[in-house]
Structure formats: structure tokens, C-alpha cells
Design a protein around this motif. Structure first.
Motif, PDB file in Angstrom:
ATOM      1  N   ILE A 243       0.793  -1.295  -0.220  1.00  0.00           N
ATOM      2  CA  ILE A 243      -0.457  -0.009   0.314  1.00  0.00           C
ATOM      3  C   ILE A 243       0.052   1.484   0.280  1.00  0.00           C
ATOM      4  N   ILE A 244       0.195   2.102  -0.796  1.00  0.00           N
ATOM      5  CA  ILE A 244       1.379   3.745  -0.822  1.00  0.00           C
ATOM      6  C   ILE A 244       0.090   4.181  -0.194  1.00  0.00           C
ATOM      7  N   ALA A 245       0.682   5.276   0.660  1.00  0.00           N
ATOM      8  CA  ALA A 245       0.201   5.774   1.066  1.00  0.00           C
ATOM      9  C   ALA A 245       0.090   7.466   0.968  1.00  0.00           C
ATOM     10  N   ASP A 246       0.051   8.455   0.040  1.00  0.00           N
ATOM     11  CA  ASP A 246       0.284   9.778   0.433  1.00  0.00           C
ATOM     12  C   ASP A 246      -0.201  10.361   0.696  1.00  0.00           C
ATOM     13  N   LEU A 247       0.560  11.018   2.441  1.00  0.00           N
ATOM     14  CA  LEU A 247      -0.627  11.741   3.312  1.00  0.00           C
ATOM     15  C   LEU A 247       0.609  13.504   2.603  1.00  0.00           C
ATOM     16  N   GLY A 248      -0.910  14.579   2.377  1.00  0.00           N
ATOM     17  CA  GLY A 248      -0.088  15.567   1.637  1.00  0.00           C
ATOM     18  C   GLY A 248      -0.924  16.650   3.097  1.00  0.00           C
ATOM     19  N   GLY A 249      -0.876  17.490   2.348  1.00  0.00           N
ATOM     20  CA  GLY A 249      -0.978  18.978   3.249  1.00  0.00           C
ATOM     21  C   GLY A 249      -2.716  19.054   2.973  1.00  0.00           C
ATOM     22  N   GLY A 250      -3.657  18.340   2.203  1.00  0.00           N
ATOM     23  CA  GLY A 250      -5.412  18.779   1.900  1.00  0.00           C
ATOM     24  C   GLY A 250      -5.288  16.971   1.477  1.00  0.00           C
ATOM     25  N   LEU A 251      -4.728  16.647   0.452  1.00  0.00           N
ATOM     26  CA  LEU A 251      -5.777  15.202   0.870  1.00  0.00           C
ATOM     27  C   LEU A 251      -5.093  13.934   0.904  1.00  0.00           C
ATOM     28  N   VAL A 252      -5.183  12.844   1.397  1.00  0.00           N
ATOM     29  CA  VAL A 252      -4.090  11.538   1.651  1.00  0.00           C
ATOM     30  C   VAL A 252      -5.203  10.583   0.539  1.00  0.00           C
ATOM     31  N   ASP A 253      -4.204   9.828  -0.162  1.00  0.00           N
ATOM     32  CA  ASP A 253      -4.923   9.468  -1.016  1.00  0.00           C
ATOM     33  C   ASP A 253      -3.864   7.793  -1.439  1.00  0.00           C
ATOM     34  N   ILE A 254      -4.476   7.117  -1.566  1.00  0.00           N
ATOM     35  CA  ILE A 254      -3.980   5.813  -1.125  1.00  0.00           C
ATOM     36  C   ILE A 254      -4.675   4.937  -2.196  1.00  0.00           C
ATOM     37  N   CYS A 255      -3.950   4.033  -3.077  1.00  0.00           N
ATOM     38  CA  CYS A 255      -3.440   3.200  -3.707  1.00  0.00           C
ATOM     39  C   CYS A 255      -2.388   2.026  -3.516  1.00  0.00           C
ATOM     40  N   VAL A 256      -2.880   0.349  -4.342  1.00  0.00           N
ATOM     41  CA  VAL A 256      -2.839  -0.499  -3.121  1.00  0.00           C
ATOM     42  C   VAL A 256      -2.006  -1.765  -4.669  1.00  0.00           C
ATOM     43  N   HIS A 257       0.335  -1.653  -4.419  1.00  0.00           N
ATOM     44  CA  HIS A 257      -0.190  -2.139  -6.164  1.00  0.00           C
ATOM     45  C   HIS A 257       0.593  -3.828  -6.013  1.00  0.00           C
ATOM     46  N   GLU A 258       0.838  -4.372  -7.027  1.00  0.00           N
ATOM     47  CA  GLU A 258       1.685  -5.920  -7.004  1.00  0.00           C
ATOM     48  C   GLU A 258       1.875  -5.301  -8.190  1.00  0.00           C
ATOM     49  N   ILE A 259       3.711  -5.931  -7.240  1.00  0.00           N
ATOM     50  CA  ILE A 259       5.142  -5.926  -8.488  1.00  0.00           C
ATOM     51  C   ILE A 259       4.921  -6.614  -9.433  1.00  0.00           C
ATOM     52  N   LEU A 260       5.347  -6.057 -10.902  1.00  0.00           N
ATOM     53  CA  LEU A 260       5.101  -7.126 -11.705  1.00  0.00           C
ATOM     54  C   LEU A 260       6.866  -7.150 -12.381  1.00  0.00           C
ATOM     55  N   PRO A 261       6.688  -8.216 -13.572  1.00  0.00           N
ATOM     56  CA  PRO A 261       7.938  -8.370 -14.315  1.00  0.00           C
ATOM     57  C   PRO A 261       8.420  -6.605 -15.519  1.00  0.00           C
ATOM     58  N   ASP A 262       9.170  -6.659 -15.122  1.00  0.00           N
ATOM     59  CA  ASP A 262      10.153  -5.771 -16.522  1.00  0.00           C
ATOM     60  C   ASP A 262       9.672  -4.208 -15.434  1.00  0.00           C
ATOM     61  N   ASP A 263       9.918  -4.279 -14.443  1.00  0.00           N
ATOM     62  CA  ASP A 263       9.585  -2.647 -13.280  1.00  0.00           C
ATOM     63  C   ASP A 263       7.847  -2.107 -13.529  1.00  0.00           C
ATOM     64  N   ARG A 264       6.709  -2.417 -13.888  1.00  0.00           N
ATOM     65  CA  ARG A 264       5.224  -3.008 -13.971  1.00  0.00           C
ATOM     66  C   ARG A 264       5.373  -2.652 -12.607  1.00  0.00           C
ATOM     67  N   PHE A 265       4.019  -2.282 -12.090  1.00  0.00           N
ATOM     68  CA  PHE A 265       3.146  -2.878 -11.225  1.00  0.00           C
ATOM     69  C   PHE A 265       1.289  -2.627 -11.721  1.00  0.00           C
ATOM     70  N   ARG A 266       0.760  -3.279 -10.999  1.00  0.00           N
ATOM     71  CA  ARG A 266      -0.651  -3.756 -11.381  1.00  0.00           C
ATOM     72  C   ARG A 266      -1.631  -3.329  -9.874  1.00  0.00           C
ATOM     73  N   GLU A 267      -2.453  -1.599  -9.877  1.00  0.00           N
ATOM     74  CA  GLU A 267      -3.299  -1.718  -9.178  1.00  0.00           C
ATOM     75  C   GLU A 267      -4.602  -3.187  -8.628  1.00  0.00           C
ATOM     76  N   LEU A 268      -4.086  -3.368  -7.612  1.00  0.00           N
ATOM     77  CA  LEU A 268      -5.434  -4.499  -7.038  1.00  0.00           C
ATOM     78  C   LEU A 268      -6.341  -3.486  -6.061  1.00  0.00           C
ATOM     79  N   HIS A 269      -6.519  -2.722  -6.228  1.00  0.00           N
ATOM     80  CA  HIS A 269      -7.898  -2.085  -5.072  1.00  0.00           C
ATOM     81  C   HIS A 269      -8.102  -0.608  -5.871  1.00  0.00           C
ATOM     82  N   LYS A 270      -9.332   0.376  -6.338  1.00  0.00           N
ATOM     83  CA  LYS A 270      -8.996   0.928  -6.797  1.00  0.00           C
ATOM     84  C   LYS A 270      -8.788   2.229  -5.970  1.00  0.00           C
ATOM     85  N   ALA A 271      -8.229   3.183  -6.106  1.00  0.00           N
ATOM     86  CA  ALA A 271      -7.800   4.564  -5.283  1.00  0.00           C
ATOM     87  C   ALA A 271      -8.614   4.715  -4.497  1.00  0.00           C
ATOM     88  N   THR A 272      -8.111   6.406  -3.156  1.00  0.00           N
ATOM     89  CA  THR A 272      -9.101   5.467  -2.053  1.00  0.00           C
ATOM     90  C   THR A 272      -8.587   6.596  -1.325  1.00  0.00           C
TER      91      THR A 272
END
Length: 661
Positions: A243-272
Motif C-alpha cells: 500500500i502506498i499512502a501519499d499523505l499531503g497537506g490537503g488530501l490523503v491519497d492511497i493506492c494498492v499495488h502488486e509488483i510485476l516483471p519489467d518494472d511494472r505494477f498492477r493496481e489491486l484496489h481502486k484509489a481511495t
């Protein structure tokens, strides 16, 4: 990124904005925005100027060069405009100058804008005509204001690039590629608004890329994980989830990723996310002071003593950044102007005013102007925010219960707060909680890195259900009567939702979804069709039945294909539309393709045949669009007085589809 000589990233945060740039031959060499002698703002230069050095901070080994003309790498996105609309000051200088103008009562002719990015988050119905209010309640075009700010930052970036390279003439603005950061939880309309603002600022539309802030931070973290020699940094491999949580001054932005081959990644849960960032702590502190001195006194203080208000909030910001679970109390010195107003209003001493507050046991007045705030009261300022963050993280883990997620990565300036980090680690004890180093710059640097990555670096989840409005034979016991209509002697039901994309569906760049409408049984020689329409809707519901507000639907776009103004001996055309609408999802940008003829002109083929193209009218509601429109002709139809309407000879199987009429 064809013909890209340089890449500029603008991190348009809620509390701060900054830019950085790089050149393709040395992608990892990132130039940051720090002041140099001769700064336009007249501010003191940053002490550290690691010119040409390589900073290895345990998180990322990148060559960082400080060359540009901002007082800090990130400054408040605040604008002070003159009466004629030109920029008077920007950033911290704008705040200070406006505060001084208020003190001298000379601010009436100026227009002051702060916290403007949050208005995009709060406005669900943005249009090109949307307006924002300045500090005095006067309105201004929102699009114009944002484009002015982007243009200002863009000019600083271009100027900095010219000064960085040896030959100024080598910087061609048309060869610069631009990356703008946006929250992952922003609406489609807010994203499109940023594209429009960038275009209004003079950036070519095909040279703009929007990147999600948590994803930019994740790219920066991944780069550091790969290059760092620090053994204390946990290195995740292909298949790991986080889970990557970007905690900013105004918004909290959270994404969930799975690491894929070739430096790519997949979103496992819609952004929250939500609006419980660091500024919410400031708001809680303000609410507490309003409770102490009264709403009336606070409004007068804010309006008449803005300079003192700015000093007070900056002082609180310093304490907020240092506060942790071991801190027993903080001491805030209140402005004498606020205390005087409160005492005049209450006709009592300030100490007695504080004693009357419900939380008086946690607050003490010392030396008449200093507030001693105990740990409990300060924690109450943080509580709504940290509780909300933990609640979102807990909900994500519940919804992803079938997926093993053990890693939580924190980014953003608010994550630099010791209290926030300690609280999250305590409440999320089952997870391995780590920081992105340089939390405040992770998104900015990551945006530069992500700008050089291919657009298919991530597989995403659809935030909405998408579908087309179609018509079907009306059934009395099933369809609502308000959607009943007649066409060509038939009773039909309009606005039936034909779903093509499910909410939360995994989408890859290049995925194509089609719906075709074919009027095979229409008698074209009798009914002269002048146009055909297509509409795309999105919905917050999983399985909407109709394209209506009751089913949570919002129009994404509509198109109307009209026949040429005058074609044929009677000035009308019997059009048979074999209409195929193709949806291609690229980074959640919907590319709409009409397999029909699109230019609005006539071209002579020979003396006997004139190629006539259909006219396509596309209506895109600004409040819903997050797409690009590609209207590509697939077949050519010809009018010939001797043969009537025919297809071009390249489609011989369709030749002589119509005869003379």
C-alpha cells in the motif's frame, strides 16, 4: 514522447507546488527548484547548493542539481494578482505581501487566492465556466486562474533549463514534455480541468501527461529500492504487494499495488482517499481557538489582522511538525491583537476566558499571551485525521482479504510528522511500515522518473461502471414509461444502460470494448435518416439499468453524426449507419472511435464522383470528461448521379449499397 529534449514535472500539491526537470540522455539527473542569487522573489537562497553532486540518502541515488529561481523546492500555491489580473507575487511572498497590505488597509485593489487546489476536489460539477472566489469574495474564472499559475511555473522552469545547459538556443519549448501530478482520487472533471488549464497556459495537448501522486511516489521508492546500498531498506520483489499512502497537506491519497516483471505494477484496489491531510490538523486548532475567543472575534481577527494570523499559523506548523507521542505539551504564543479582541468582546481577562472553555484542564495561559497546550488537547487536533487514515487502511485490507499485503509505504509531507508515523505504526502493527525518504519531494522526483516511463507501466482498476445508452423494444411490464418513445413506427425504450466496463475491473492499456448498433431492419428508401447518435455514461453503481440519475449515471460524452448540408438532387441523404463505437482505455483516458466518415468537407475525386464526408458533432460535458476523442474515418462513401450512393472501391463488397432515388 517523440522529439523530447527535456522533461518538466510540476507537482501541484494542495499545500505546496514545485517543479523539477531532466534531460533524456541523463534521466536520473534531476534538477530541483531552489533559489540562486538574483531570485525574482527576492528571498534568501537555500543554504544547500549541492551543484553537480550525487546525493545518496539510502532511498534513491540520483544526481540532484539545485539551479532554479524559487526560494524553496516547494512553495505554497498562492497567487496575489494586481487589479488588472497580472501576477504581483507568488508563493510565500504572496502570503507575506498580502498580509502587509491588509495591515496598511491597501489590499482592496488586489486579488488573493490560496488553497485553490482543494476547490477542484470539493467541486463535483466543474465546467469551463466555473469560478473561484478570492479573499474578498470576488469571483474569477477558475480555468483562467489555474492556467495563469501553470504558465508562471512553466516559464520559471524553461528559464531554469536555459540557464542549466551551455547553449541556450538548444532549449526548444516545443520539444519539452510536461508532467503534472494529480491526486489519484480526483474526479474525471478535475483531471480534465488540469489538462484544459495546461493547454490554456500554452502547453501543447500532446505534450502533457498527468500522473497520479501516489504512483509517482511509488516509482521514486522503487528506484531507490533498486539503487540503494542501504541494507536496512527492505527490497520487494516481483509478486510482492504493498500500500502506498501519499499523505499531503490537503488530501490523503492511497493506492494498492502488486509488483510485476519489467518494472511494472498492477493496481489491486481502486484509489481511495479523503481530505484529512495535514491541513485538517490546522483546521482543528483553528476550531479550538474559535471556541476560546468566539466565532465573531475570530472572523474579525482573520479579516483585520491577517498578518498576525499568518504568523500564528506558521508558529503552529513548526510545533505540529515536531510533535510526537512523547511530547507532553506545546507552547503557542498568541498575537496580542487576538487577545485584545477577545478581552474586549468578553469584557474579561484572557485567563478567565480560557478557564471557561470545556477543555480548560488541558490549557493554561502563561505570561498573558502564551497558551500551554497539554498532550491530550494536541492529540485531539490530530485525531480525526489519523483515525480516518487508519480506518481507510483497515477497510482496504478487509476488501483485499484474499490478497496478502504486508507492506505500507508512507509518502508526502504530512507523513514526515513523527506523531502521524508513530500512530499509524501502532495501529497497523501487523504491517511493515516504511517511509519514502524525502517525503515532501518523493512525488516531484517520482513524477520526473515516471514521465520517462511508458504509459503501460501500470494496470489500473476502473473507478466507475461505463456503458452506452441504447434503445430496445419497449416492454410495458419492465421499462419505465418516461423512457418510452417512437421511431420508424416502432415503440422503443431509450437510455437502456449497455455496460461495457465494470467498476473495479482491471484494465490494461490497449484494452478495447465495443458496442455496435446496426439498423439492419430499417427501410432506408422510405425513412431518410439525417443523423445517428451515440452516448457514453459512467455510473457509481455496479449494475445500473438505465442511463439516469437514479442509477447514479453521468454523461461522459455524446456524439451526433449528421449528413452533409446538401447532397443529392433533393438535398437529403438516405444514410445507413453501420455505427461501431470503440472504447479504448488508456490510463483511464477513454479514446472514442467512430467507425464512420468524419471530415466536414467535400473533395473532388474525378469529374463524375464527389466524395462527401459526414459531419460529426461531439458534445463532451466538462464535468464528466476524462478522455481523448479520436474520430477516424474507416470507409468512404461517394455520391454519383449515375449510381447513387456507393462505397469507395477499396470496399468492393459494399459497393452499390444504395441505388438512385
Amino acid at each position: 514522447m517523440d522529439n523530447c529534449e527535456a522533461l518538466v514535472a510540476i507537482d501541484f500539491g494542495t499545500s505546496n507546488i514545485g517543479f523539477a526537470f531532466s534531460f533524456p540522455p541523463e534521466k536520473d539527473r534531476i534538477y530541483l527548484a531552489t533559489s540562486a542569487p538574483g531570485s525574482q522573489q527576492g528571498e534568501e537562497p537555500t543554504p544547500e547548493t549541492n551543484n553537480g553532486s550525487t546525493i545518496q540518502d539510502g532511498a534513491v541515488a540520483l544526481s540532484l542539481v539545485h539551479v532554479t529561481k524559487l526560494p524553496h523546492n516547494r512553495v505554497p500555491p498562492v497567487l496575489l494578482l494586481n487589479a488588472n489580473g497580472t501576477i504581483n507575487a507568488f508563493g510565500k511572498l504572496a502570503v507575506d505581501r498580502y498580509a502587509q497590505l491588509v495591515v496598511t488597509k491597501k489590499h482592496q485593489g488586489y486579488r488573493y487566492f490560496d488553497n485553490i487546489k482543494m476547490q477542484l476536489y470539493e467541486n463535483d460539477s466543474l465546467t469551463r465556466e466555473s469560478e473561484f472566489q478570492d479573499g474578498e469574495g470576488r469571483k474569477i474564472s477558475a480555468l483562467g486562474l489555474f492556467s495563469k499559475l501553470i504558465q508562471y511555473i512553466g516559464k520559471l522552469a524553461l528559464q531554469s533549463m536555459r540557464e542549466t545547459i551551455s547553449n541556450n538556443s538548444k532549449v526548444n519549448p516545443n520539444s519539452v514534455f510536461w508532467v503534472l501530478t494529480i491526486p489519484a482520487i480526483w474526479s474525471d472533471s478535475a483531471r480534465q480541468f488540469m489538462r484544459e488549464a495546461a493547454a490554456e497556459a500554452g502547453i501543447p495537448r500532446d505534450r502533457i501527461r498527468l500522473v497520479r501522486e501516489p504512483e509517482a511516489a511509488a516509482i521514486f521508492w522503487k528506484k531507490g529500492m533498486q539503487t540503494s546500498g542501504n541494507l536496512n531498506i527492505k527490497k520487494l520483489s516481483v509478486g510482492n504487494k504493498y500500500i502506498i499512502a501519499d499523505l499531503g497537506g490537503g488530501l490523503v491519497d492511497i493506492c494498492v499495488h502488486e509488483i510485476l516483471p519489467d518494472d511494472r505494477f498492477r493496481e489491486l484496489h481502486k484509489a481511495t482517499g479523503n481530505d484529512l491531510g495535514g491541513n485538517s490538523v490546522d483546521n482543528m486548532f483553528i476550531q479550538f481557538l474559535m471556541k476560546v475567543v468566539s466565532d465573531k472575534v475570530w472572523k474579525i481577527f482573520f479579516r483585520q489582522q491577517y498578518f498576525d494570523f499568518v504568523k500564528l499559523m506558521r508558529s503552529f506548523e513548526e510545533f505540529k511538525r515536531k510533535f510526537d507521542t512523547k511530547t507532553e505539551k506545546i507552547v503557542i504564543e498568541l498575537p496580542a491583537s487576538l487577545i485584545k479582541l477577545a478581552e474586549q468582546n468578553a469584557r474579561s481577562t484572557f485567563s478567565d476566558i480560557v478557564k471557561a472553555v470545556e477543555e480548560h484542564e488541558y490549557v493554561t495561559v502563561v505570561d498573558e499571551t502564551k497558551l500551554h497546550l497539554k498532550k491530550e488537547i494536541v492529540e485531539s487536533f490530530f485525531k480525526p485525521s489519523v483515525d480516518g487514515i487508519v480506518s481507510m487502511l483497515t477497510d482496504i485490507l478487509k476488501e483485499c482479504s484474499n490478497t496478502e499485503i504486508n507492506n505500507l509505504i508512507l509518502a508526502g509531507g504530512y507523513s514526515a510528522s513523527p506523531y502521524v508515523t508513530e500512530f499509524i505504526k501502532m495501529e497497523m502493527a501487523r504491517m511493515d511500515v516504511t517511509h519514502v525518504r524525502e517525503q515532501e519531494l518523493a512525488v516531484l522526483k517520482g513524477a520526473v522518473l515516471m514521465g520517462f516511463e511508458p504509459t503501460d507501466i501500470i494496470e489500473r482498476r476502473a473507478r466507475y461502471t461505463y456503458g452506452f445508452a441504447i434503445a430496445r423494444p419497449f416492454e410495458e411490464k419492465i421499462h419505465p414509461r418516461k423512457l418510452k418513445f417512437y421511431r420508424d413506427g416502432k415503440v422503443l425504450c431509450r437510455d437502456i444502460y449497455h455496460k461495457v466496463i465494470d467498476k473495479n475491473q482491471l484494465l490494461k492499456v490497449g484494452d478495447t470494448f465495443k458496442v455496435e448498433t446496426r439498423n439492419n431492419d430499417r427501410k432506408f428508401f422510405k425513412f431518410k435518416q439525417r443523423e445517428a447518435c451515440a452516448q457514453l455514461f459512467r455510473s457509481t453503481k455496479d449494475d445500473p439499468k438505465y442511463c439516469t440519475k437514479e442509477d447514479g449515471c453521468t454523461e461522459v460524452f455524446s456524439s451526433k453524426i449528421e449528413a452533409p448540408e446538401r447532397v443529392g438532387p433533393r438535398g437529403f441523404v438516405p444514410i445507413m449507419f453501420l455505427l461501431s463505437v470503440t472504447l479504448t482505455l488508456k490510463f483511464l483516458r477513454l479514446i472514442y472511435s467512430l467507425e464512420e466518415n468524419t471530415p466536414q468537407e467535400k473533395k473532388s475525386c474525378n469529374t463524375k464522383c464527389t466524395v462527401t464526408f459526414y459531419k460529426v458533432i461531439v458534445h463532451v460535458p466538462f464535468s464528466s470528461c476524462n478522455l481523448q476523442l479520436h474520430l477516424q474515418p474507416s470507409r468512404v462513401k461517394c455520391w454519383n448521379p449515375n449510381y447513387g450512393w456507393t462505397f469507395d472501391s477499396t470496399n468492393s463488397e459494399h459497393r452499390k449499397l444504395w441505388t438512385c432515388f
